[in-house]
Motif scaffolding. Structure first.
Motif, PDB file in Angstrom:
ATOM      1  N   SER A   6       0.876  -1.314   0.174  1.00  0.00           N
ATOM      2  CA  SER A   6      -0.051   0.038  -0.074  1.00  0.00           C
ATOM      3  C   SER A   6       0.843   1.391   0.027  1.00  0.00           C
ATOM      4  N   ILE A   7       1.808   1.206   1.017  1.00  0.00           N
ATOM      5  CA  ILE A   7       2.822   2.400   0.969  1.00  0.00           C
ATOM      6  C   ILE A   7       3.666   2.514  -0.295  1.00  0.00           C
ATOM      7  N   ARG A   9       2.892   1.609  -3.361  1.00  0.00           N
ATOM      8  CA  ARG A   9       2.167   2.080  -4.440  1.00  0.00           C
ATOM      9  C   ARG A   9       1.791   3.569  -4.358  1.00  0.00           C
ATOM     10  N   ARG A  10       1.766   3.946  -3.126  1.00  0.00           N
ATOM     11  CA  ARG A  10       1.489   5.617  -3.054  1.00  0.00           C
ATOM     12  C   ARG A  10       2.643   6.173  -3.373  1.00  0.00           C
ATOM     13  N   ASP A  13       2.858   6.229  -7.283  1.00  0.00           N
ATOM     14  CA  ASP A  13       1.819   7.007  -7.800  1.00  0.00           C
ATOM     15  C   ASP A  13       2.074   8.265  -7.580  1.00  0.00           C
ATOM     16  N   GLU A  15       1.774  10.029  -5.248  1.00  0.00           N
ATOM     17  CA  GLU A  15       0.908  10.680  -3.708  1.00  0.00           C
ATOM     18  C   GLU A  15       1.901  10.881  -2.593  1.00  0.00           C
ATOM     19  N   LEU A  16       3.096  10.137  -2.577  1.00  0.00           N
ATOM     20  CA  LEU A  16       3.903  10.666  -1.441  1.00  0.00           C
ATOM     21  C   LEU A  16       5.176  10.772  -2.308  1.00  0.00           C
ATOM     22  N   VAL A  22       5.957   9.260   5.699  1.00  0.00           N
ATOM     23  CA  VAL A  22       5.045   7.961   5.514  1.00  0.00           C
ATOM     24  C   VAL A  22       4.526   7.815   6.910  1.00  0.00           C
TER      25      VAL A  22
END
Length: 317
Positions: A6-7, A9-10, A13, A15-16, A22
């Motif tokens: 999940s992290i 992927r962020r 993408d 997003e981070l 984080v």
């Protein structure tokens, strides 16, 4: 692995982005309903992949440069050198965790996860978290000592002692949370700093009680300010706000107090700040240290027979 995915992927993408925090171990444990050790293991996996890095007093952030294809953990056993567990490695790992995440995030299982060993392995070297914290404090306080050619005058020596302690608390903010004045932390390397301060004041005619009172007063100034370092870091991590952002969010309440008319001096002083009061703990430490030593100089000089009061003693007790 779902947390890691999940992290990851962020990050992939966008997003981070590099430098963004984080989720901390506490946030992961809360949001995913897992133990702190599991959360720590997730962040450790991301670090091994090169996606995140730990920054003291900030937490875990997206790494400045991240690999295009994060390598997956190998299924082959780690080299023998990596598997070797020692008390020093356990303590240093625990110190690093407390520096990055705060003392509340520390657990024996979390340390084991960070080291990549079985959850119960650290217990072969240290029986409990409480014992581990004492070993951490001993290691941290031992990181800085005193030169053999230090000044002989009491005031420069006291200043050096106070600034040395402040630097250690700055480096490891959790240290200030470990002991109170009434129930002090009794570890040898903290006693080294106490011995330095007492020896700086000894030999100047102070009676033992006054000498020790001065020592406690000086230590309380350093530790009393240092406790706010960890409190602020914890507040920033739990609220997601800096101290400036928190104060901005309280502006209506502050304005209501000022406009009530009940606190005219407060209103006058705060209203004169212009852009607001910039609280800087380092500046407050230096200001308070100077004020304390200015006030104590007359007491030490009087006891030493060099002040206007001659050989007057405290006589307070």
């Amino acid at each position: 692995m779902r947390i890691v995915a999940s992290i990851r992927r962020r990050i992939e993408d966008g997003e981070l982005v590099p430098g963004d925090r984080v989720p901390s171990t506490r946030e992961i444990a809360r949001d995913w309903g897992v133990a702190l050790a599991t959360a720590t293991k997730a962040l450790t996996t991301l670090r091994l992949e090169g996606l995140v890095e730990a920054r003291p007093r900030i937490g875990t952030v997206v790494a400045a440069t991240t690999p295009a294809r994060p390598p997956r953990a190998s299924s082959r056993p780690a080299p023998a050198a990596e598997r070797e567990l020692t008390l020093d490695r356990i303590v240093r790992t625990a110190v690093d965790m407390a520096d990055a995440e705060g003392l509340a995030a520390l657990s024996m299982r979390g340390v084991a996860a960070r080291l990549g060993v079985a959850a119960m392995s650290p217990y072969r070297y240290v029986p409990s978290k409480e014992d581990l914290v004492l070993l951490m404090a001993e290691a941290a306080f031992g990181e800085q000592g005193y030169p053999a050619d230090a000044p002989q005058e009491w005031r420069p020596r006291v200043e050096l002692g106070a600034r040395t302690l402040w630097a250690l608390y700055r480096r490891h903010p959790w240290l200030a949370q470990l002991g109170s004045l009434t129930r002090p932390l009794l570890v040898p390397n903290l006693m080294v700093h106490g011995e330095w301060m007492l020896s700086a004041l000894d030999g100047h005619g102070l009676d033992p009680v006054t000498l020790f009172d001065i020592h406690v007063l000086l230590y309380s100034h350093v530790q009393g300010l240092a406790v706010h370092l960890e409190w602020e870091a914890h507040a920033a991590a739990s609220t997601g706000q800096t101290d400036d952002q928190w104060m901005d969010s309280r502006a209506p309440a502050l304005r209501s107090l000022a406009e009530s008319g009940r606190f005219p001096t407060f209103t006058k002083v705060v209203g004169s700040f212009g852009d607001g009061y910039d609280m800087q703990l380092d500046a407050l430490f230096e200001f308070g240290l100077r004020a304390l030593l200015d006030g104590l100089t007359s007491i030490v000089d009087a006891a030493d027979g060099t002040g206007a009061a001659g050989t007057a003693k405290s006589g307070r007790r």
